[in-house]
Design an enzyme around this catalytic site. Structure first.
Site, PDB file in Angstrom:
ATOM      1  N   THR A   2       0.849  -1.193   0.000  1.00 37.96           N
ATOM      2  CA  THR A   2       0.000   0.000   0.000  1.00 37.96           C
ATOM      3  C   THR A   2       0.878   1.234   0.000  1.00 37.96           C
ATOM      4  O   THR A   2       1.845   1.320   0.761  1.00 37.96           O
ATOM      5  CB  THR A   2      -0.929   0.013   1.223  1.00 37.96           C
ATOM      6  OG1 THR A   2      -1.845  -1.080   1.111  1.00 37.96           O
ATOM      7  CG2 THR A   2      -1.724   1.312   1.307  1.00 37.96           C
TER       8      THR A   2
ATOM      9  N   PHE B   7       1.407   5.051   0.827  1.00 33.59           N
ATOM     10  CA  PHE B   7       0.903   6.072   1.751  1.00 33.59           C
ATOM     11  C   PHE B   7       1.473   7.426   1.349  1.00 33.59           C
ATOM     12  O   PHE B   7       2.634   7.522   0.924  1.00 33.59           O
ATOM     13  CB  PHE B   7       1.318   5.747   3.189  1.00 33.59           C
ATOM     14  CG  PHE B   7       0.547   4.594   3.781  1.00 33.59           C
ATOM     15  CD1 PHE B   7       0.902   3.283   3.512  1.00 33.59           C
ATOM     16  CD2 PHE B   7      -0.557   4.831   4.597  1.00 33.59           C
ATOM     17  CE1 PHE B   7       0.189   2.222   4.038  1.00 33.59           C
ATOM     18  CE2 PHE B   7      -1.281   3.770   5.141  1.00 33.59           C
ATOM     19  CZ  PHE B   7      -0.905   2.464   4.850  1.00 33.59           C
TER      20      PHE B   7
END
Ligand SMILES: C=C(O[C@@H]1C=C(C(=O)O)C=C[C@H]1O)C(=O)O
Length: 378
Positions: free
Chosen positions: A280, A282
């Site tokens: 992921t 960020f």
């Protein structure tokens, strides 16, 4: 035909090309000088550089007059007029506010910033915050919107928010918040996502799990193969905390190993995500820009003028400036049916004059334009 070499055969026609190029170059220079005269008139009159209607007239005319070469002529004249506008923007010093930002913004993040993120201890946002700001424990807030509000009102210096998962795709809610708040992005990091199946110790076989929607989407294969249903929860760490505090029979959580440790859960299976290289991305949001000298990622957003091929021609300008597009995300503009904002990431550095000149030009031409940041990915 006598035995001529290819070069001998090509020579006459290459001579013709050289003759034509010489004429073309003179006409191009003359055209640029006309564009400069137009810029001086616009400077005095205070009118914008871009005149989309005038350009559409020119493109329609060259397409018609070029016959079978119509499409190529439109591409050529789009580039010529883009260069023409760039010269005018440089002369008029367009994007003054952006130039001032480039010159005056700090080049380093705060030493001891107050960090805010969504979720709870053990969430992936927690891991991202500690990767980006070692030793700076974040304050956890219920929703992504709360993170943006906290940064906006000064309750946090930097917000750490997920923008995209390599498996589940973009976190649309965060992009909508970025486009709504138009705060700056001052950093980014890719965090490996390694989901675990967990339960409270001493509870029975897991028939259902709770976790954030994206986490459940990333573990569909394992859950389906093991006949485990999924129910959406606010985030992975909050799901782990709920299971630890309530000890529900047959209910587990999908969360990180960190979260399992934080809440004392039993890990039944590790790496249950569908793909092993799942990660992921960020982003770090801030009220003020921070423009490091070694930044390599540019983020910006704009909507498009209603002219044929406007997105193509805009992206072409980045390509012509040697900037590589790494992300494009279109999001509906609230309250404006089927109108979109485009969020884009490019490789590049705003302190490079060519890059700065291009972004300054776009800032004066593209509707709803915002420069969102230039940062280095961790
Ligand atoms: C030259 C002008 O400025 C810009 C450049 C143009 C061009 O190079 O042909 C046309 C329209 C404008 O976007 C103008 O306004 O005429």
């Amino acid at each position: 035909m006598e035995n001529k070499t290819f070069d001998e055969l090509l020579l006459p026609v290459r001579n013709d090309i050289d003759r034509i190029d010489k004429q073309l170059l003179q006409l191009f220079i003359e055209r640029m000088q006309c564009s400069e005269r137009v810029a001086e008139i616009k400077r005095k009159a205070g009118i914008p550089v871009l005149n989309a209607a005038r350009e559409q007239v020119i493109l329609d005319r060259v397409r018609r007059d070029a016959g079978e070469y119509g499409d190529s002529a439109v591409a050529l004249y789009s580039a010529i007029m883009s260069i023409s506008r760039a010269r005018q923007h440089t002369m008029l010093e367009s994007g003054g506010a952006l130039r001032a930002l480039e010159q005056n913004s700090p080049r380093a993040l705060l030493e001891n910033p107050r960090i805010v993120c969504q979720g709870a201890p053990g969430a992936y946002s927690h891991s991202a915050a500690l990767r980006l700001f070692p030793g700076r424990e974040p304050v956890f807030l219920p929703g992504f919107g709360d993170v943006f509000e906290a940064v906006r009102n000064g309750d946090g210096d930097y917000g750490v928010v997920p923008v995209e998962n390599s498996d589940a795709g973009s976190v649309s809610e965060v992009y909508d918040l970025i486009l709504r708040h138009r705060m700056y992005i001052v950093g980014a990091a890719d965090i490996p996502v390694r989901h675990c199946l967990c339960r409270a110790k001493g509870t029975g076989a897991v028939q259902k799990v709770i976790s954030k929607q994206e986490a459940l989407a990333q573990c569909t294969s394992y859950l389906e193969q093991n006949g485990i249903a999924g129910e959406v929860f606010s985030n992975t760490a909050a799901a782990a905390r709920y299971v630890a505090e309530n000890r529900p029979e047959g209910l587990g959580a999908v969360c990180s190993a960190d979260a399992a440790r934080v809440y004392g859960l039993e890990i039944l299976a590790e790496d249950i995500q569908n793909t092993d290289n799942n990660c992921t991305r960020f982003a770090v949001i801030a009220r003020e820009a921070v423009l490091p000298g070694d930044a390599d990622k540019i983020s910006l957003c704009f909507s498009l003028p209603h002219t044929t091929g406007s997105l193509y021609r805009t992206l072409e300008r980045f390509a012509l400036s040697g900037l590589n597009l790494t992300k494009i995300e279109s999001r509906p503009i609230p309250g404006q049916n089927f109108e979109y904002d485009f969020y884009l990431d490019f490789t590049g550095n705003i302190h490079d004059e060519r890059t700065l000149a291009l972004i300054c030009a776009l800032s004066g031409e593209m509707p709803r334009f915002s420069f969102l940041g230039n940062y280095k990915e961790s």
